[in-house]
Scaffold this active site. Structure first.
Site, mmCIF file in Angstrom:
data_model
loop_
_atom_site.group_PDB
_atom_site.id
_atom_site.type_symbol
_atom_site.label_atom_id
_atom_site.label_comp_id
_atom_site.label_asym_id
_atom_site.label_seq_id
_atom_site.Cartn_x
_atom_site.Cartn_y
_atom_site.Cartn_z
ATOM 1 N N ASP A 1 12.130 10.501 -3.367
ATOM 2 C CA ASP A 1 11.676 9.608 -2.297
ATOM 3 C C ASP A 1 12.509 8.331 -2.290
ATOM 4 O O ASP A 1 11.985 7.222 -2.381
ATOM 5 C CB ASP A 1 10.185 9.300 -2.464
ATOM 6 N N VAL B 1 0.863 -1.176 0.000
ATOM 7 C CA VAL B 1 0.000 0.000 0.000
ATOM 8 C C VAL B 1 0.898 1.224 0.000
ATOM 9 O O VAL B 1 1.847 1.294 0.775
ATOM 10 C CB VAL B 1 -0.916 0.031 1.237
ATOM 11 N N GLY B 2 0.605 2.141 -0.901
ATOM 12 C CA GLY B 2 1.433 3.352 -0.944
ATOM 13 C C GLY B 2 0.550 4.584 -0.925
ATOM 14 O O GLY B 2 -0.673 4.472 -0.805
ATOM 15 N N PHE C 1 -0.279 6.406 -3.204
ATOM 16 C CA PHE C 1 -1.079 6.420 -4.409
ATOM 17 C C PHE C 1 -2.293 5.500 -4.284
ATOM 18 O O PHE C 1 -3.345 5.756 -4.836
ATOM 19 C CB PHE C 1 -0.154 5.967 -5.537
ATOM 20 N N GLY C 2 -2.131 4.431 -3.552
ATOM 21 C CA GLY C 2 -3.208 3.452 -3.427
ATOM 22 C C GLY C 2 -2.619 2.075 -3.189
ATOM 23 O O GLY C 2 -1.450 1.951 -2.839
ATOM 24 N N LYS C 3 -3.429 1.045 -3.432
ATOM 25 C CA LYS C 3 -2.944 -0.317 -3.173
ATOM 26 C C LYS C 3 -2.165 -0.869 -4.361
ATOM 27 O O LYS C 3 -2.417 -0.510 -5.506
ATOM 28 C CB LYS C 3 -4.127 -1.231 -2.891
#
Ligand SMILES: *[C@@H]1O[C@H](CO)[C@@H](O)[C@H](O)[C@H]1NC(C)=O
Ligand SMILES: *[C@@H]1O[C@H](CO)[C@@H](O)[C@H](O)[C@H]1NC(C)=O
Ligand SMILES: *[C@@H]1O[C@H](CO)[C@@H](O)[C@H](O)[C@H]1NC(C)=O
Ligand SMILES: *[C@@H]1O[C@H](CO)[C@@H](O)[C@H](O)[C@H]1NC(C)=O
Ligand SMILES: *[C@@H]1O[C@H](CO)[C@@H](O)[C@H](O)[C@H]1NC(C)=O
Ligand SMILES: *[C@@H]1O[C@H](CO)[C@@H](O)[C@H](O)[C@H]1NC(C)=O
Ligand SMILES: *[C@@H]1O[C@H](CO)[C@@H](O)[C@H](O)[C@H]1NC(C)=O
Ligand SMILES: *[C@@H]1O[C@H](CO)[C@@H](O)[C@H](O)[C@H]1NC(C)=O
Ligand SMILES: *[C@@H]1O[C@H](CO)[C@@H](O)[C@H](O)[C@H]1NC(C)=O
Ligand SMILES: *[C@@H]1O[C@H](CO)[C@@H](O)[C@H](O)[C@H]1NC(C)=O
Length: 859
Positions: free
Chosen positions: A644, A528-529, A531-533
């Protein structure tokens, strides 16, 4: 009688003198011309170059217009903001010198001009009887290239006239108009000659009197070269070749050593600047591997034209004939092979002398054929010492056809790009209160805002700018993850340009995504980030992929989605995660990547049930990641800052090859003067550059800081932040720096690897990591230096005494390889003597050489 002889004699003398004067250039010097069309007084651009108004070169009264919006990729108002507008046929009469070849460059900035709809602009341009453009839409072309402006470069054959007429003619539609922002004329030497037609050994071509258009000009394995740094005042632009590499393996970058001088000999220096010849791409050092693949570049081309493919060569490592001999194929046809195989030393006689070869190829109009493919492969015919191939530069020129035309078709915008642009522009109009973004300017600006590349000077000492974004250069036309059949929509008959949109990324349907992930079943979630899964999935029955599904509500999500598509589809590197494609349907946005079987680097370091990486594996993973980051910073056309970097963004494939992932935060923003990007702070705590945090200024040194934290993570086997520890130990970076300063770094080494590190290796590694996390950016080494030092650490681990003994477990080498390795090792020793001690002071170049040659298996 006497008088007559005297007369003849003096006439002969005069003629000789005249010829001598003329030939040596003291005679009438051809002049160049730089017109800022539509401006009143010309002006000076960001490079300090002077431009004049076009008024006195054109007859009749034609309106001028000023762009309402200056795209961020345009560094200087001159010459792009003013335009000359033609609503009927109009001709420039430009002064030229007879019998001289010229570059003619036309610049177009298809922005919003008041009272005009740029999508109505279709026109033709004819210069000296040659049709350069026909039914040309600058706006469609720029959109397809995702560029704000275009520069088209032509090389016009010498003419028997002192006037060059350049005629602009709007298309046959009532609302159509023509426009132009800048015209340049640059006198050039006779750059073109004859060569062989590939595939027809008995046929030659002759471009001496040809009219050509520049399609591609690449400094293979080297850096972007700006017009001001070109040789012979030819103001050409040279780009890096990586986007056009098609082979599965990208080979190795070779860089000559600092003291290496290109000796032009019979070649005019204007053929190409020395920097083109100082770098080369070779296949690598593994003979068996080299025999199994081709080093391949792929270029999109307009059909029904003959192209001149010019390959530049210069050998700077080997010095004997029959050491490196290779075959050259162009569009699958033999250009050099067997008895006629390429042997650079055989051609030039010695090391350090450049040469080039011209080949012509006709590109047919057949489905899937509108491309130019260059293949290199080792030749075994003459049993050379090494099985390798190399190339220093490529130029591709289109030759005018029998109708004296160079005009191609407008690109077809893919549905994908068109729909994204429409969305983007709607959003722009909604949210941008100043409403400065015009129809096309808005597209360009938005795309550039999300393309996320930092356009700024790498050498900040030199003021001015290198405009990287303008170009006649079509498209990044490659990708081995793309299969042509998978491209969505109609086949793009007409042009290379739409490949950018369609070709680079595969377009998946939502049902395909649902099938791949069992309708986004929770059991398929692998991460999960922000941005989403992230789901694992299977496409095409067998290919494992990772699918990142965005949260459709998130605004940031949309931008990052576009960013990743734009960035990743253009970047190909062994140490970067490859984007396979995407899905954008019914508000669902997914990105599809290569599946990284072994997960993240962190999973193999601490808090894990998985087997931990050995020290050597950790070094190799760090080196791989450093290569990926080094490529982002310097290898691409733009400097790209990752923003990042952390151990969960370094992924491992099934062979433990490290790949940098997650470019969602990668950031651009041209800020030429200051060499940094101001931006809202993003990134992950524990890895954040304190300087970036304080001053909100982003440079590539911010990535170096974060990478330093990753290096300490690898060494210490603990998270970047651990709040459960005593205060002074919470931050790994601070704690490790403290220990390094006190000389007690050994005390904080991960117990799992303690005792397995040679002291020399530890010293080098810890020093390197420590320099990376230095307080201020300028004190930190660049990624090239970091890479250099990590490779050196690995060397010290394998081989602490620097003797030739190799550690066990290395695969045995073929004799050629070991000879070469010995050579390289000697070379390395010579190189490294002076610079090992000065980590951050070392020049980038030496770092590059070192990294290229020290790890012969690095590809
Ligand atoms: C410009 O013209 C195109 C088609 O020719 C049209 O779709 C578009 O709405 C026009 N734009 C403006 C701002 O009028
Ligand atoms: C160029 O144009 C001028 C008038 O605009 C004309 O007189 C002349 O003949 C033309 N020259 C050529 C070479 O076409
Ligand atoms: C390039 O231009 C400069 C200044 O105009 C001149 O001094 C120099 O000789 C030129 N070089 C060549 C190779 O023509
Ligand atoms: C650099 O290359 C040149 C020419 O190939 C060679 O003579 C010189 O010894 C090399 N220098 C170093 C430091 O290896
Ligand atoms: C190429 O030439 C052929 C035959 O003249 C023609 O049918 C075809 O349309 C041309 N293709 C392009 C892209 O112009
Ligand atoms: C060259 O060969 C490759 C692989 O066989 C093929 O995909 C490609 O279409 C060919 N290109 C040309 C121009 O024939
Ligand atoms: C290299 O390219 C040539 C020409 O396209 C082709 O014939 C050959 O099979 C290729 N070799 C490999 C190993 O891919
Ligand atoms: C040249 O023009 C003629 C007529 O306009 C056309 O039929 C022909 O296909 C063109 N030839 C080329 C090579 O484009
Ligand atoms: C001009 O180009 C546009 C866009 O590519 C195309 O739709 C149109 O058919 C072309 N017109 C002619 C006359 O070729
Ligand atoms: C390294 O230096 C030694 C002595 O300075 C010299 O003999 C040798 O040729 C050099 N090796 C290379 C590869 O440059």
């Amino acid at each position: 009688m006497h008088a007559n002889i005297y007369f003849l004699f003096s006439l002969a003398c005069f003629t000789l003198l005249f010829n001598a004067l003329y030939v040596s250039g003291i005679g009438p010097q051809p002049q160049g011309l730089s017109l800022n069309c539509g401006s009143e007084n010309g002006g000076t651009d960001g490079d300090g170059r002077k431009w004049e108004s076009d008024v006195k070169y054109i007859t009749g009264n034609h309106p001028h217009a000023r762009a309402q919006y200056q795209d961020s990729s345009i560094a200087s108002e001159v010459p792009y903001m003013d335009a000359r507008i033609f609503t009927s046929e109009a001709t420039y009469n430009l002064p030229i010198t007879e019998k001289t070849r010229y570059w003619l460059r036309l610049s177009f900035y298809p922005s919003e001009y008041s009272g005009l709809n740029i999508s109505d602009s279709y026109f033709s341009v004819v210069a000296g009887g040659i049709t350069l453009l026909n039914n040309f839409s600058a706006s469609i072309t720029a959109q397809a290239l995702t560029q704000a402006y275009l520069i088209k470069e032509y090389s016009l054959a010498p003419m028997n006239s002192q006037i060059l007429n350049v005629t602009f003619k709007p298309a046959d539609k009532p609302e159509a108009f023509a426009f132009i922002n800048a015209i340049e004329l640059v006198p050039i030497p006779d750059l073109f000659g004859s060569g062989t037609m590939v595939g027809f050994s008995d046929q030659t071509f002759d471009a001496t009197d040809g009219n050509l258009q520049t399609m591609y000009r690449l400094n293979v394995a080297g850096q972007y070269i700006s017009p001001t740094k070109d040789s012979g005042n030819l103001t050409r632009t040279w780009y890096n070749d990586a986007p056009y590499l098609f082979s599965a393996a990208t080979g190795v970058n070779l860089q000559s050593n600092e003291s290496f001088e290109v000796r032009y000999g019979e070649l005019a220096e204007s053929v190409a600047p020395p920097d083109v010849y100082r770098t080369a791409r070779s296949m690598g050092y593994n003979k068996d591997l080299n025999m199994k693949f081709n080093l391949t570049w792929l270029f999109q081309a307009d059909a029904n034209f003959t192209y001149v493919v010019r390959l530049h060569f210069c050998e700077f490592q080997l010095s004997k004939v029959n050491q490196k001999v290779f075959n050259v194929y162009i569009n699958n046809q033999t250009a050099q092979a067997d008895t006629n195989a390429a042997d650079i030393i055989g051609w030039t006689g010695e090391k350090g002398v450049p040469t080039y070869k011209d080949y012509a190829v006709f590109v047919k109009d057949r489905e899937g054929d509108e491309e130019i493919r260059v293949d290199l492969h080792p030749s075994t015919y003459s049993k050379p010492e090494f099985y390798d191939a190399s190339l220093n530069g490529i130029e591709i020129f289109k030759m005018s056809d029998r109708n004296n035309s160079l005009a191609g078709h407008n690109p077809v915008l893919s549905e994908m790009l068109a729909s994204h642009m429409a969305k983007a522009s709607r959003k722009a109009f909604k949210t941008d209160s100043k409403a400065v973004m015009g129809t096309v300017g808005g597209f360009g600006a938005l795309l550039f805002a999300v393309v996320c590349v930092a356009v700024y000077q790498r050498t900040r000492r030199i003021p001015g700018f290198d405009s990287h974004t303008s170009t006649w250069l079509p498209v990044y036309g490659n990708s081995h993850t793309v299969s042509k059949s998978s491209i969505s929509g109609k086949s793009s008959q007409s042009s290379h340009l739409s490949t950018l949109a369609q070709g680079l990324c595969r377009h998946f349907t939502l049902p395909e995504m649902q099938r791949a992930t069992k309708n986004f079943d929770e059991s398929y979630v692998i991460g999960v980030g922000g941005f989403g899964k992230v789901y694992k999935g299977v496409i095409d029955q067998a290919t494992k992929v990772a699918i990142k599904r965005s949260n459709p509500q998130s605004e940031q999500g949309v931008n990052e989605f576009m960013t990743e598509i734009e960035m990743l589809s253009k970047l190909r590197h062994k140490h970067l995660v490859s984007l396979i494609g995407f899905c954008d349907e019914d508000g669902e946005m997914c990105l599809v990547y290569d599946y990284m079987a072994l997960g993240t680097m962190r999973e193999h370091l601490y808090n894990t049930k998985k087997p931990r990486l050995s020290w050597k594996q950790r070094l190799e993973v760090c080196i791989g990641a450093a290569r990926g980051l080094h490529y982002l910073h310097t290898g691409a056309k733009y400097t790209i800052i990752h923003r990042d970097v952390k151990s969960t963004n370094i992924l491992l494939d099934e062979n433990w090859v490290a790949k940098v992932s997650d470019f969602g935060l990668s950031k651009t923003g041209p800020d030429m003067d200051k060499g940094h990007v101001s931006t809202v702070v993003k990134g992950s705590f524990g890895y954040l550059d304190p300087e970036y945090f304080r001053r909100q200024q982003l440079t590539e040194k911010s990535d170096v800081y974060s990478f330093g934290v990753v290096l300490f993570e690898a060494l210490c086997g603990r998270p970047a932040l651990n709040p459960s520890l005593p205060k002074e130990q919470v931050s790994l970076a601070d704690w490790a720096r403290h220990c390094q300063k006190k000389g007690i770094i050994e005390d904080i080494i991960d117990p799992h690897i303690k005792g397995k590190i040679t002291p020399e290796c530890l010293k080098k590694f810890a020093e390197t990591a420590d320099k990376c996390v230095a307080e201020s950016g300028p004190e930190r080494p660049n990624m090239g230096d970091v890479l250099w030092n990590l490779e050196f650490s690995l060397q010290l681990q394998d081989n602490p005494e620097g003797s030739n003994h190799r550690s066990q477990g290395e695969e045995s080498e073929t004799s050629e390889e070991s000879i070469r390795n010995r050579n390289l090792e000697m070379h390395r020793n010579n190189l490294s003597l002076g610079s090992i001690s000065e980590v951050s002071g070392g020049s980038e170049d030496s770092g590059d050489i070192f990294s290229q040659i020290v790890n012969p298996k690095g590809r």
